[in-house]
Design a protein around this motif. Structure first.
Motif, PDB file in Angstrom:
ATOM      1  N   THR B 246     -39.698-101.583  64.468  1.00  0.00           N
ATOM      2  CA  THR B 246     -38.789-101.920  65.563  1.00  0.00           C
ATOM      3  C   THR B 246     -38.679-100.722  66.501  1.00  0.00           C
ATOM      4  N   THR B 247     -38.234-100.988  67.708  1.00  0.00           N
ATOM      5  CA  THR B 247     -38.064 -99.905  68.678  1.00  0.00           C
ATOM      6  C   THR B 247     -37.018 -98.919  68.196  1.00  0.00           C
ATOM      7  N   GLU B 248     -36.001 -99.456  67.503  1.00  0.00           N
ATOM      8  CA  GLU B 248     -34.926 -98.588  67.034  1.00  0.00           C
ATOM      9  C   GLU B 248     -35.451 -97.577  66.012  1.00  0.00           C
ATOM     10  N   GLU B 249     -36.287 -98.073  65.066  1.00  0.00           N
ATOM     11  CA  GLU B 249     -36.885 -97.174  64.064  1.00  0.00           C
ATOM     12  C   GLU B 249     -37.617 -96.022  64.719  1.00  0.00           C
ATOM     13  N   LEU B 250     -38.310 -96.343  65.819  1.00  0.00           N
ATOM     14  CA  LEU B 250     -39.139 -95.332  66.464  1.00  0.00           C
ATOM     15  C   LEU B 250     -38.349 -94.491  67.464  1.00  0.00           C
ATOM     16  N   GLY B 251     -37.045 -94.689  67.473  1.00  0.00           N
ATOM     17  CA  GLY B 251     -36.195 -93.810  68.262  1.00  0.00           C
ATOM     18  C   GLY B 251     -35.954 -94.223  69.703  1.00  0.00           C
ATOM     19  N   PHE B 252     -36.282 -95.469  70.050  1.00  0.00           N
ATOM     20  CA  PHE B 252     -36.001 -95.921  71.417  1.00  0.00           C
ATOM     21  C   PHE B 252     -34.547 -96.365  71.509  1.00  0.00           C
ATOM     22  N   GLU B 253     -33.978 -96.236  72.719  1.00  0.00           N
ATOM     23  CA  GLU B 253     -32.581 -96.625  72.891  1.00  0.00           C
ATOM     24  C   GLU B 253     -32.436 -97.666  73.988  1.00  0.00           C
ATOM     25  N   ASN B 254     -31.475 -98.571  73.767  1.00  0.00           N
ATOM     26  CA  ASN B 254     -31.109 -99.544  74.798  1.00  0.00           C
ATOM     27  C   ASN B 254     -32.266-100.390  75.295  1.00  0.00           C
ATOM     28  N   ILE B 255     -33.114-100.859  74.385  1.00  0.00           N
ATOM     29  CA  ILE B 255     -34.177-101.783  74.807  1.00  0.00           C
ATOM     30  C   ILE B 255     -33.584-103.198  74.767  1.00  0.00           C
ATOM     31  N   PRO B 256     -33.532-103.900  75.917  1.00  0.00           N
ATOM     32  CA  PRO B 256     -32.846-105.189  75.953  1.00  0.00           C
ATOM     33  C   PRO B 256     -33.701-106.337  75.381  1.00  0.00           C
ATOM     34  N   SER B 257     -33.023-107.391  74.963  1.00  0.00           N
ATOM     35  CA  SER B 257     -33.686-108.630  74.575  1.00  0.00           C
ATOM     36  C   SER B 257     -33.111-109.753  75.420  1.00  0.00           C
ATOM     37  N   MET B 258     -33.742-110.927  75.327  1.00  0.00           N
ATOM     38  CA  MET B 258     -33.288-112.041  76.146  1.00  0.00           C
ATOM     39  C   MET B 258     -32.075-112.712  75.500  1.00  0.00           C
ATOM     40  N   PRO B 259     -30.937-112.800  76.221  1.00  0.00           N
ATOM     41  CA  PRO B 259     -29.727-113.348  75.603  1.00  0.00           C
ATOM     42  C   PRO B 259     -29.730-114.877  75.572  1.00  0.00           C
ATOM     43  N   ARG B 260     -29.460-115.449  74.413  1.00  0.00           N
ATOM     44  CA  ARG B 260     -29.321-116.908  74.312  1.00  0.00           C
ATOM     45  C   ARG B 260     -27.870-117.239  73.963  1.00  0.00           C
TER      46      ARG B 260
END
Lengths: 524, 329
Positions: B246-260
């Motif tokens: 996941t992006t979080e594991e690799l240290g990325f912050e605030n990566i958005p996803s599509m809200p349903r």
């Protein structure tokens, strides 16, 4: 042959009472939807998709295939009878279909169109079974550069469609390209010519423009010419029983176009994008350029109707190839089907055919059965539809206008689109009046945005270099095809003249040699 | 002669009922606040996109659950009001302001469309019911690519000029691609596409080096080995793709996803909002909803009422900042 075994079993498995009823119902509902100007196959599928969620996947697919072909043929009916294509793939059917109807040959035109669809559907189903893996491999090589070249192939047909008056034709196409720029610019995300209207964000749709230009424009033009005053009606039928069925000449001259249209349509249909539209235009182009009597095209030549009809039907079969083998939707209608797959719990992808063979073969088989059912239903329906051509124009004109307005409104429930449709009606009248080409405008409107989008994608990918078109094998092949297509219409008349001159020379020599026996002249 | 003419006229007239049935079910108004108990009128349900898409599937799943569990006592009229990337449908909901009987579901365009067009509404204008799930993004390369992992990708992108394809310009795909590039320190060329099908063949044909997509639409390609996912924006690793970080594991912050999620018209009565929050809390517990989440590979993310509004405000602010930085707005 394994594939025929699979296909045969697929068909047999489908032959239950329930499925046959679904097929019949689907074809009829599809035709009803398709006859409404503006509602084509993808709209038909979208409207009727929710109904199928109560059925099992096989039953749903059977019904949707039937709806698809029914709607497609419904579009042909309106193209032929009232000069109004239901979707861009049937624009080419108006070129000669409508003149045929005006000559009182609506019956033969509709019957031959149905036969052409049936033949193309059959060839398409067989080609899917036999050639799917090979064509899928080709379809997987299609990126933006290749798609751009396919769009250019489609635009090349403008040369043929525009005919003699090149200047007015080019002007018509430019109008279409202009209208196509409205909406969000895919490259940068900015709005172009939307004037703050949210309804124009997605651009100007093909449907209101085509209905206005063709349907309403034709009505206005006919009224202007005094068509409503003619006593027997503008549409007159020569003889009721005799003129209904195609003549032997019709059938003979349709055979070639039908076969060529089927193969061409299938091939072009496998490319994702504007498959069926480009296929039908290319088929018209091809038939006109190889015809011995190209001057009859546009005035009611049967090959000019049959070729494109076969091509657009085969293209819809071709569009199933990337869907089934690559899991990629090749057309608007197959994109709707993919939505259906997910609802039925099927995972679209390259493994669909391996994981759900009975479903995939059922889909192919039901496309075939949909065609058979269409032909059967049409035997009963064509007389009723064709008799529209006997309605006096003063009665028909207001009906067409109402149907055009309601049809346009039904698609998106948008009042602005009704306005665009009416404005295009007036535009269509003047275009006809001054010899411009509504068809060129509509084709430019459909292919323009796709051409712009794919060219910009190509140049973004290549960092502005045009050499990319020569670096990809498929794109090189397409360039070669294009060169041939440009050369053929230019060369054929010359070649024909050369051959004729040669034959005449031979004949003359022979005649001179056989002077003493004039009876042998029949061999010349 | 006269008879044949009559038959002909009849045939022509036959086309009129066809026209009528096509237009018969155009929308009927949602009505104002009713006296007494809340659900006492038919529900006017707007789907702001066409049939078959992600938003449509979610909306119809919820309607199906409401009907199966007999949660909504009155009739539910579902209408696809597509156009203008959602502007048409949500604009229709805007016109029902004050009513508790209009309803719609959201997607990425609910945030991005008002950023790029003068829609006359902002996501926060509507009465929030809740966020149910997010549709996560994946970055994929072709199955035969030498790039095996996210690290390989970053190294390759730093060395060469690589091209990433995604859907749309002002859209989640573009934002995800830009943020990942920015935070990893590489530059990438983003190529916008309009259709998923053309995007996928572009990757398979080698025209683009990587693409952004959602698990639901691409998993078939991954299973077949045609495409290889490198990273997902989901909070946790996906069950179906346990090896994809996941992006979080690799240290990325605030990566958005599509809200349903789900919304009511602006200024809907408080009792309507409460009724829907309670009802939807029941819906997300049902087996059918859970299997919908699983089948479409969504990530459950529940935020109710005002929490959803806050989420919308924050996400839109984030999108605006990124898009302005990238020059897309």
């Amino acid at each position: 042959m394994d594939v025929f075994n699979d296909l045969g079993q697929g068909i047999l498995a489908l032959l239950t009472v329930q499925n046959i009823l679904l097929l019949g119902a689907g074809v009829l509902m599809g035709m009803v939807v398709g006859v409404m100007p503006g509602l084509g196959p993808s709209a038909g599928l979208a409207i009727l998709l929710p109904i199928t969620f109560t059925l099992d996947p096989t039953g749903a697919v059977v019904m949707l295939a039937a709806v698809y072909y029914g709607a497609m043929y419904g579009g042909t009916i309106t193209s032929v009878l009232i000069n109004t294509p239901g979707e861009s793939a049937t624009v080419a059917s108006t070129f000669d279909g409508y003149p045929l109807a005006k000559q009182g040959r609506a019956g033969p035109a509709l019957v031959m169109a149905a036969i052409a669809s049936f033949v193309a559907g059959t060839i398409g189903a067989v080609l899917i079974s036999v050639a799917a893996p090979a064509t899928a491999a080709v379809a997987a090589t299609f990126g933006p550069p290749e798609l751009f070249l396919v769009v250019i192939l489609g635009l090349l047909t403008l040369i043929v469609i525009v005919g003699k008056n090149r200047l007015l034709g080019a002007l018509s196409a430019l109008l279409g390209f202009g209208l196509a720029t409205v909406g969000i610019d895919i490259g940068g995300g900015q709005q172009r010519y939307t004037f703050g209207s949210t309804e124009l964000i997605n651009g100007i749709d093909f449907i209101p423009v085509a209905i206005g230009l063709f349907g309403v424009g034709e009505v206005l033009h006919t009224l202007w010419r005094g068509g409503h005053l003619e006593r027997l009606g503008y549409f007159s039928v020569s003889s009721r029983s005799k003129g209904f069925w195609p003549t032997r000449a019709d059938r003979r001259e349709s055979r070639g176009p039908m076969l060529r249209g089927s193969f061409l349509g299938f091939l072009v249909g496998t490319t994702p994008g504007a498959g069926a539209t480009v296929a039908s235009l290319m088929s018209y182009n091809l038939e006109k350029s190889i015809s011995k009597t190209p001057e009859r095209f546009g005035k009611g030549a049967m090959p000019g109707l049959v070729g494109p009809e076969a091509a657009n039907n085969a293209a819809s079969a071709g569009a199933m190839v990337p869907l089934l083998t690559l899991g990629i939707p090749g057309s608007a209608a197959t994109a709707v089907l993919i939505g259906g797959f997910l609802m039925w719990g099927l995972q679209p992808g390259p493994l669909l055919m391996q994981q759900n063979p009975e479903f995939a073969w059922g889909l192919i088989a039901s496309m075939y059965l949909g065609n058979v059912m269409l032909l059967l239903v049409n035997v009963f329906c064509i007389p009723a539809f064709a008799s529209i051509a006997r309605v006096p124009f003063r009665v028909l004109a207001p009906i067409i206008l109402v149907v055009c307005v309601v049809g346009t409104f039904t698609v998106n429930g948008s009042v602005i689109e009704v306005g665009i449709m009416l404005a295009c009606g007036v535009l269509g009248f003047f275009m006809r009046r001054y010899g411009m080409s509504p068809a060129a405008l509509v084709i430019a409107l459909v292919l323009g945005p796709l051409g712009e989008e794919t060219l910009r994608q190509t140049l973004l990918i290549s960092d502005g270099s045009w050499v990319v078109f020569l670096q990809r094998p498929t794109s090189v092949v397409l360039l070669a095809v294009m060169a041939v297509l440009v050369a053929v219409p230019l060369l054929v008349p010359h070649l024909r003249r050369l051959v004729r001159a040669r034959l005449e020379a031979v004949g003359r020599q022979r005649r001179e040699a056989e002077q003493p026996e004039p009876r042998d002249r029949t061999t010349v | 002669m006269r008879i044949s003419k009559l038959a002909a006229v009849t045939a022509a007239v036959l086309t009129i009922p066809l026209a009528a049935c096509g237009a018969g079910d155009s929308g009927s108004g949602g009505g104002g606040a009713a006296a007494g108990e809340y659900p006492s009128e038919p529900l006017d349900w707007t789907i702001a996109f066409g049939p078959g898409g992600g938003n449509d599937i979610m909306a119809r799943t919820i309607v199906d659950i409401l009907q199966q569990e007999e949660l909504y006592p009155e009739n539910i009229e579902v209408q696809n009001r597509e156009g203008g990337s959602g502007a048409t449908g949500w604009g229709y909901l805007l016109g029902q302001a004050g009513s508790g009987y209009g309803i719609s579901t959201t997607s990425g365009s609910f945030i991005t469309t008002p950023l790029q067009a003068d829609t006359g509404w902002q996501p926060t204008d509507f009465t929030p019911v809740g966020l149910f799930a997010t549709d996560d993004a994946l970055i994929l390369v072709p199955g035969d690519s030498p790039i095996q992992s996210w690290e390989d990708w970053v190294a390759a992108a730093q060395a060469d000029r690589l091209v990433v394809g995604g859907i749309g310009t002002v859209n989640v795909d573009f934002i995800v691609s830009s943020l990942l590039a920015e935070q990893s320190g590489y530059e990438v060329e983003y190529v916008p596409f309009n259709e998923e099908g053309q995007l996928q063949t572009s990757l398979l044909s080698g025209a683009v080096d990587a693409m952004v997509s959602n698990p639901g639409s691409i998993l078939g390609q991954v299973e077949a080995g045609e495409m290889r996912p490198l990273i997902t924006t989901a909070d946790e690793r996906l069950d179906v793709l346990p090896d994809v970080p996941t992006t979080e594991e690799l240290g990325f912050e605030n990566i958005p996803s599509m809200p349903r999620g789900m919304i009511l018209p602006p200024d809907a009565p408080a009792e309507a909002q409460e009724w829907w929050i309670e009802t939807m809390q029941q819906v997300v517990e049902t087996e059918q909803w859970q299997s919908y989440i699983e089948d479409n590979y969504l990530t459950e993310d529940l935020r109710w009422g005002e929490d959803f509004r806050t989420y919308l405000t924050d996400t839109q602010e984030q999108f605006r900042t990124i898009l302005e930085e990238q020059g897309a707005l």
